[in-house]
Design an enzyme around this catalytic site. Sequence first.
Site, PDB file in Angstrom:
ATOM      1  N   PHE A   1      53.916  54.445  63.331  1.00 39.01           N
ATOM      2  CA  PHE A   1      53.997  55.777  63.777  1.00 39.01           C
ATOM      3  C   PHE A   1      53.029  56.463  64.763  1.00 39.01           C
ATOM      4  CE2 PHE A   1      56.290  55.927  59.618  1.00 39.01           C
ATOM      5  CZ  PHE A   1      57.408  55.272  60.101  1.00 39.01           C
ATOM      6  N   CYS A   2      52.206  55.552  65.302  1.00 41.27           N
ATOM      7  CA  CYS A   2      51.291  56.343  66.048  1.00 41.27           C
ATOM      8  C   CYS A   2      50.188  57.164  65.208  1.00 41.27           C
ATOM      9  CB  CYS A   2      51.810  57.019  67.340  1.00 41.27           C
ATOM     10  SG  CYS A   2      52.580  55.968  68.474  1.00 41.27           S
ATOM     11  N   ALA A   3      50.168  56.927  63.957  1.00 44.03           N
ATOM     12  CA  ALA A   3      49.274  57.812  63.160  1.00 44.03           C
ATOM     13  C   ALA A   3      48.807  56.827  62.005  1.00 44.03           C
ATOM     14  CB  ALA A   3      49.776  58.753  62.743  1.00 44.03           C
TER      15      ALA A   3
END
Length: 400
Positions: free
Chosen positions: A348-350
């Site tokens: 999730f882009c984290a």
Amino acid sequence: MVSVLSPAEVKRPDGSSIEFANLDIAATAPCLDVVAEAVADLLPWYGSVHRGAGALARRSTLAYEQARETVFDHLGCGPHDTVVFTRNTTDALNLLAHAVPAGTTVVTFDAEHHANLLPWREPVRLGVPRSAAEAVATLAETLPTLTGPVLVAVTAASNVTGELWPIAELAEVAHRHGARIAVDAAQLAPHAAVDMTALDVDYLALSGHKLYAPFGAGVLAGRADWLDAAPPYLAGGGATAAVSADFTVRWHDGPARHEAGTPNLIGVVALATAFRALADVDMSEEHRLVARLRAGISALPHVEELRLFGPEAPRVGIVSFAVLGRDPDELNTVLGRDHAIGVRTGLFCAHPLTRRLLAEATARLDPAAEPPGAAIRASAGIGTTEEHIDRLLAVLAAHG
Ligand code: PLP
């Protein structure tokens, strides 16, 4: 009552049709019906913005600047604030990183989305707090150790867990120590009204496509002084007040300074329309559905939700989870292909945060188990129904 545009039904491999369960609204939200109508109404009048005196240009310029006023009002901006239209949250935060005065120390937490993790030059990173109170305390301990201008950059709602961050408290601490605060509201704005004056935040970034207005516009709102003092984000027409014969450039102040090129009129009108429509939406049904999803997940012995702060922390309509014993990508395929359920798998882009939360969630279920390489995220919003949630839970239960 507003609703979203969606396909009536989609086909499954066995030839049957079923309503699509869009549980990936946090990635990008479907278009509100009123947004689509506003865009359709504007299209015959579509013309150049700030560049002409004909009927289309006048109407288009008026619509563009009225959209700015609407966003300004709905975000509770104050007299020192401005609204700059961008492409999305990533663009807005990169614009702010570009405008931060030289010598400013940026302070972030390791739990941020990459959009709020990567644009800053050598930030001070505060780790991953285990409660909202710890986030506030860590910031309060750190700020007195820093000298010169400071900007705290923090999310309002985690895109991984949906948990809310204590923005008003963090802003109070930041201001007590003479720092400014920028808030990534990409995941909060679609679920709650955001009032910058009430929260006392200096900058706020968000994306239209997450706000049910998928026409390519985003927002950076906040204090004009740094933005007016910075070199233009993009050099080109629209940002220039004058270019002399020897090519010396005088740049505009105000939002135009950072909006060079032909602006996205359709996008900003869509965004402003979504702000007006969402102000009247009762979010209690969404809260009920998220509670149902979380309760269902907690009853499954092989599925565990990801969380930063603890089970009672307030959150928006996002629930990510680890599924033990199943390949997350295969499960995602089964959900999408056989059950017409759209969710998201991945980190999730984290990446640093999600890997860590996956390991913790796995250990809560089975300390000896290897964490899966990816989490699954289900996100609810306008258009989500109880049947969508129950369908997801039934598939998860069947794949234990
Ligand atoms: N911040 C958060 C919390 C997000 O969830 C996202 C997107 O998922 C972003 C920033 C980046 O948004 P965009 O891709 O619209 O720039």
